[in-house]
Motif scaffolding. Structure first.
Motif, mmCIF file in Angstrom:
data_model
loop_
_atom_site.group_PDB
_atom_site.id
_atom_site.type_symbol
_atom_site.label_atom_id
_atom_site.label_comp_id
_atom_site.label_asym_id
_atom_site.label_seq_id
_atom_site.Cartn_x
_atom_site.Cartn_y
_atom_site.Cartn_z
ATOM 1 N N GLN A 44 0.830 -1.203 0.000
ATOM 2 C CA GLN A 44 0.000 0.000 0.000
ATOM 3 C C GLN A 44 0.864 1.252 0.000
ATOM 4 O OE1 GLN A 44 -2.336 -1.046 3.415
ATOM 5 N NE2 GLN A 44 -3.891 -2.087 2.197
ATOM 6 N N SER A 45 1.944 1.249 0.787
ATOM 7 C CA SER A 45 2.815 2.432 0.853
ATOM 8 C C SER A 45 3.561 2.663 -0.461
ATOM 9 C CB SER A 45 3.818 2.304 2.005
ATOM 10 O OG SER A 45 4.826 1.356 1.701
ATOM 11 N N GLY B 193 2.253 2.304 -3.352
ATOM 12 C CA GLY B 193 1.310 2.771 -4.361
ATOM 13 C C GLY B 193 0.630 1.673 -5.156
ATOM 14 N N PHE B 194 0.786 0.420 -4.734
ATOM 15 C CA PHE B 194 0.075 -0.665 -5.398
ATOM 16 C C PHE B 194 -1.418 -0.552 -5.110
ATOM 17 C CE2 PHE B 194 4.243 -2.478 -5.677
ATOM 18 C CZ PHE B 194 4.197 -3.377 -6.731
ATOM 19 N N VAL B 195 -2.217 -1.015 -6.032
ATOM 20 C CA VAL B 195 -3.667 -1.031 -5.882
ATOM 21 C C VAL B 195 -4.089 -2.453 -5.535
ATOM 22 C CG1 VAL B 195 -5.868 -0.718 -7.093
ATOM 23 C CG2 VAL B 195 -3.954 0.849 -7.534
ATOM 24 N N MET B 196 -4.919 -2.588 -4.505
ATOM 25 C CA MET B 196 -5.452 -3.905 -4.183
ATOM 26 C C MET B 196 -6.506 -4.233 -5.234
ATOM 27 S SD MET B 196 -7.129 -5.467 -0.737
ATOM 28 C CE MET B 196 -8.854 -5.489 -1.136
ATOM 29 N N GLU B 197 -6.265 -5.274 -6.014
ATOM 30 C CA GLU B 197 -7.130 -5.603 -7.138
ATOM 31 C C GLU B 197 -8.063 -6.766 -6.854
ATOM 32 O OE1 GLU B 197 -4.481 -6.149 -10.461
ATOM 33 O OE2 GLU B 197 -4.388 -3.986 -10.768
ATOM 34 N N GLY B 198 -7.778 -7.500 -5.820
ATOM 35 C CA GLY B 198 -8.649 -8.622 -5.527
ATOM 36 C C GLY B 198 -8.276 -9.344 -4.256
ATOM 37 N N ARG B 199 -9.196 -10.151 -3.812
ATOM 38 C CA ARG B 199 -9.006 -10.956 -2.614
ATOM 39 C C ARG B 199 -9.550 -12.347 -2.907
ATOM 40 N NH1 ARG B 199 -8.823 -9.997 3.031
ATOM 41 N NH2 ARG B 199 -8.889 -7.767 2.583
ATOM 42 N N LEU B 200 -8.653 -13.325 -2.888
ATOM 43 C CA LEU B 200 -9.082 -14.707 -3.029
ATOM 44 C C LEU B 200 -9.324 -15.246 -1.622
ATOM 45 C CD1 LEU B 200 -6.504 -15.857 -5.737
ATOM 46 C CD2 LEU B 200 -8.841 -15.028 -6.070
ATOM 47 N N ILE C 149 -4.302 -11.743 -1.090
ATOM 48 C CA ILE C 149 -4.574 -10.406 -1.612
ATOM 49 C C ILE C 149 -3.736 -10.195 -2.871
ATOM 50 C CG2 ILE C 149 -4.669 -7.940 -1.065
ATOM 51 C CD1 ILE C 149 -6.323 -9.833 0.840
ATOM 52 N N ILE C 150 -4.377 -9.732 -3.936
ATOM 53 C CA ILE C 150 -3.703 -9.468 -5.209
ATOM 54 C C ILE C 150 -3.498 -7.956 -5.337
ATOM 55 C CG2 ILE C 150 -3.759 -9.747 -7.719
ATOM 56 C CD1 ILE C 150 -3.894 -12.412 -6.105
ATOM 57 N N PHE C 151 -2.240 -7.562 -5.526
ATOM 58 C CA PHE C 151 -1.895 -6.158 -5.740
ATOM 59 C C PHE C 151 -1.397 -5.974 -7.160
ATOM 60 C CE2 PHE C 151 -1.478 -6.266 -1.112
ATOM 61 C CZ PHE C 151 -2.089 -5.068 -0.757
#
Length: 193
Positions: free
Chosen positions: A156-157, A159-166, A180-182
């Protein structure tokens, strides 16, 4: 060991593989013990992947030799070395490469006693700079176990975007965890500067 002054003399600080804290490089076969010792930490294994069965010293020596002589490609496994004394502090790899769509995945691991010093941040940025700038990939992705709070915060710090959660996609001692997919695009990476 090579000192930082020796690296400066040969221009290593001008290398795309060198930052202010770390230098990414290949594994030297004699460094197998450092990685074996890290693998003895079960918590580190769980947070990065899963607990693997013990390997013999001969197995580690063979692995190190194979890593050190691996052909050059976009699928890399590199040592993260401290810039001051060249000691290994972890590793970073690229995997699941898809040149057609321009997507690559990566994984990073910092030895427990070396964490919280900015090594992972810099190593990730170096790999992104290379893969986006030199190899023309357009998206970087990573998976993080849902119970790995330090890695979640790191991504997160950065700048990645959380795109999904399996949901409940990985299992270890404490039970099933989410995965968690970033992701980060090349444009997002360029806008960070």
């Amino acid at each position: 060991m090579t000192s930082s002054s020796q690296y400066a003399a040969i221009g290593v600080h001008d290398s795309i593989w060198t930052g202010r804290r770390v230098r990414l490089r290949g594994l030297e076969p004699k460094e197998w013990q450092r990685f074996r010792d890290n693998d003895l930490n079960t918590t580190s294994q769980r947070l990065g992947d899963r607990v693997h069965p013990p390997r013999s010293n001969a197995g580690y020596e063979k692995w190190a030799l194979e890593q050190s002589t691996r052909p050059s490609s976009d699928e890399m496994w590199l040592v993260i070395a401290d810039i001051n004394d060249d000691r290994p502090v972890g590793s970073i790899c690229t995997n699941r490469l898809d040149p057609t769509s321009g997507v690559f995945w990566y994984g990073v691991g910092i030895f427990r006693e070396e964490q919280r010093r900015g090594y992972a941040t810099e190593a990730i940025r170096i790999v992104q700079r290379y893969m986006f700038g030199e190899r023309r990939y357009t998206k970087c992705q990573a998976e993080v176990h849902g119970d790995n709070a330090p890695s979640l915060g790191l991504h997160q710090s950065l700048g990645f975007v959380m795109e999904g959660r399996l949901r409940k996609a990985v299992f270890h001692e404490s039970g099933h965890q989410d995965l968690i997919i970033f992701g980060m695009t090349v444009d997002e990476f360029r806008n960070l500067r």
